[in-house]
Write a protein that holds these residues in place. Sequence first.
Motif, short mmCIF file in Angstrom:
data_model
loop_
_atom_site.label_atom_id
_atom_site.label_comp_id
_atom_site.label_asym_id
_atom_site.label_seq_id
_atom_site.Cartn_x
_atom_site.Cartn_y
_atom_site.Cartn_z
N UNK A 195 -17.65 -44.86 -3.16
CA UNK A 195 -19.12 -44.91 -3.23
C UNK A 195 -19.78 -43.99 -2.21
N UNK A 196 -19.12 -43.78 -1.06
CA UNK A 196 -19.72 -42.97 0.00
C UNK A 196 -19.31 -41.50 -0.07
N UNK A 197 -18.48 -41.14 -1.03
CA UNK A 197 -18.05 -39.76 -1.15
C UNK A 197 -19.17 -38.85 -1.65
N UNK A 198 -18.92 -37.56 -1.56
CA UNK A 198 -19.95 -36.58 -1.93
C UNK A 198 -20.08 -36.46 -3.44
N UNK A 199 -21.28 -36.08 -3.85
CA UNK A 199 -21.58 -35.69 -5.22
C UNK A 199 -21.48 -36.84 -6.24
N UNK A 200 -21.55 -38.09 -5.80
CA UNK A 200 -21.60 -39.20 -6.73
C UNK A 200 -23.03 -39.47 -7.17
N UNK A 201 -23.19 -40.02 -8.37
CA UNK A 201 -24.53 -40.37 -8.86
C UNK A 201 -24.87 -41.79 -8.45
N UNK A 202 -26.12 -42.01 -8.10
CA UNK A 202 -26.59 -43.36 -7.78
C UNK A 202 -26.72 -44.17 -9.07
N UNK A 203 -26.87 -45.47 -8.93
CA UNK A 203 -27.02 -46.33 -10.11
C UNK A 203 -28.23 -45.92 -10.94
N UNK A 204 -29.32 -45.57 -10.27
CA UNK A 204 -30.52 -45.15 -10.99
C UNK A 204 -30.28 -43.84 -11.74
N UNK A 205 -29.56 -42.91 -11.11
CA UNK A 205 -29.27 -41.64 -11.78
C UNK A 205 -28.35 -41.84 -12.98
N UNK A 206 -27.39 -42.75 -12.85
CA UNK A 206 -26.48 -43.03 -13.97
C UNK A 206 -27.25 -43.62 -15.15
N UNK A 207 -28.16 -44.54 -14.86
CA UNK A 207 -28.98 -45.13 -15.92
C UNK A 207 -29.85 -44.07 -16.59
N UNK A 208 -30.38 -43.14 -15.80
CA UNK A 208 -31.23 -42.08 -16.36
C UNK A 208 -30.43 -41.19 -17.31
N UNK A 209 -29.17 -40.90 -16.97
CA UNK A 209 -28.32 -40.09 -17.84
C UNK A 209 -28.08 -40.82 -19.16
N UNK A 210 -27.74 -42.10 -19.08
CA UNK A 210 -27.50 -42.87 -20.31
C UNK A 210 -28.75 -42.90 -21.18
N UNK A 211 -29.91 -43.09 -20.57
CA UNK A 211 -31.15 -43.14 -21.34
C UNK A 211 -31.41 -41.82 -22.04
N UNK A 212 -31.18 -40.71 -21.34
CA UNK A 212 -31.44 -39.40 -21.96
C UNK A 212 -30.48 -39.12 -23.11
N UNK A 213 -29.22 -39.54 -22.95
CA UNK A 213 -28.27 -39.36 -24.05
C UNK A 213 -28.68 -40.21 -25.24
N UNK A 214 -29.06 -41.46 -24.99
CA UNK A 214 -29.51 -42.32 -26.09
C UNK A 214 -30.74 -41.73 -26.77
N UNK A 215 -31.64 -41.17 -25.99
CA UNK A 215 -32.84 -40.54 -26.54
C UNK A 215 -32.46 -39.35 -27.42
N UNK A 216 -31.47 -38.57 -27.02
CA UNK A 216 -31.02 -37.43 -27.82
C UNK A 216 -30.41 -37.89 -29.13
N UNK A 217 -29.70 -39.02 -29.11
CA UNK A 217 -29.06 -39.53 -30.33
C UNK A 217 -30.10 -40.06 -31.30
#
Length: 429
Positions: A195-217
Motif C-alpha cells: 500500500x505504501x509503495x510508489x505509483x499505486x492508485x488510491x481507493x478513490x482513483x480505483x473507483x473512478x477508473x471502474x466508473x469510467x470503464x462502466x460509462x464507456x460500456x
Amino acid sequence: MSGGASGTAEGSRGRSQASARAATLDRDKLFAARLHAARVRPYLATALFALHVVESRQVPTMAVDRHWRCYVSPAFVDRTPVEELAGVWVHEVSHLLRDHHGRSDRVARERGLTGPGERLRMNIAADCEINDDVYGDGLARPEGAVLPRTLMLGEGELMEDYLRQFRLGPRTQDLAWLDCGSGADGLEREWDLGADGAHGLSARERDAVRFRVAQSITGRPGDASAGWQRWAEEVFHPPQPWRELLGAAVRSAASGPGAGEDYTYGRPSRRSASVPGAVLPSLRRRPPRVCVVIDTSGSVSDAELGSALLEVAAISRAVGGRRDLVSVVACDAAAGGVHRLCRAEGIPLVGGGGTDLRAGFARALGARPRPDVVVALTDGQTPWPSTRPPCRTVVGLFPRGTGGGSVNENDPDYVPDLPPAWARVVEIG
C-alpha cells in the motif's frame, strides 16, 4: 572444424543476445501490445492505461496487485507475440475491474479457506470467469489460458460459483504455474510493493477508473460482451440503503438459534474426548437461505422489475456468492414456481395481473428446505399475510408517485395497506 567452431560461436552470440534482451524489459513491445488491446477493446482503455508497469524477474508472466500495479517478467515479454500480450493485458486488468482480490478475501473468510493452494483455486476460478467471453473479435487468446471447459465446467458463471465446482487434482496439475498476483486472489506476493509503495492508485482513483470503464460500456451498447454489460450495470447501480438492511437481516437470521446450523463430521466435536470410542459431530454455521418474492403485477414497471433483478444479484453477494442458497418466486395474483438462482437474466418474471403476495409468501415458505429469510420486492399494493412468517422478513418497496406507475386505475381513492409491523421495511429508491 573451423566451420563448426564458427557455428558454435555464432550460436553462443545468439544466445547471449537473447539473454541480454530478456534481461531488460522490452517496454516498446509491451506498450505496443497495450495499445493493440485498447484498440480492440476501447471501453477498457481507461483501465489499461491506468496500470503502472513494474519490471520484475520474480513474476512468472504478468501479474497485478490491488493497487493497480502490473508486474512484468522481461523473459515473458521477450518470448510472447504482441497479439498474445494484448490478451494478457486485458486479462490482468479484468481481475482488477471485477474486484477479484476483494471477492477472494470475502470468500476466504466466509468459507474458511486458507493457504496458497486455496488461493490458487481462487485464481483459476477467477480466470474461468474472465476467459469464457473475453477473447475473439481481434483479441488473441494467450497460450495456456484456462477456460471453463478445460475443467469441464459451464460458461457464464462467477468466480464464486466455479470455486465450488472443482478441486486441485489431475485436471488442474498443469495450471500450477498460473499466478496473476494478489490482484486476482488477494494473497500478497513477495514482489508486491504494498500500500505504501510508489505509483499505486488510491481507493478513490480505483473507483473512478471502474466508473469510467462502466460509462464507456453503457455508452456504446453492443460493443462489449454480455458479461461486461452486466458488470457495467452493477457498477452504475447506486448502493441502496435497503441492502444494508438486508445484510443486517441476513446476519441476524444466521445468528439466530437453529438458523443456518447443521451438524458435520468434517470437524469432530470437542466433546468427543469425553466419550471414548465415539466421534461426535460439531455444529457448523452456513450462510442463511434466502427466498425473494418479486411482485410481477401490472402496476410494477419493467424498469422496477429490472431493478429487482439487480437486487437479487446483490442478495446473492450478501450470502457470500452462494447462489444455491438464493431462490426466487414471481407473484402477481398467483405465485409461480420456486426458481433456484443461476443467472439473474434467466429468472422468468411472469405476471401482469393483480397482486396478492400472500400466495408468494405461501409458496416461499412451502419450499424445502425452508428459507431463513424472505425478501419481498413490491410496490405495496397487495394484501399481506395475516400471521407472521416463521422466519425473518424484509420488504423492499418500490416508490410510488412521479414515475412510479399508477396506484389503481379502477379506484382512484384506493390506498394500499401498509406492510405489517413484523416486516422490516425500506424504500428502494
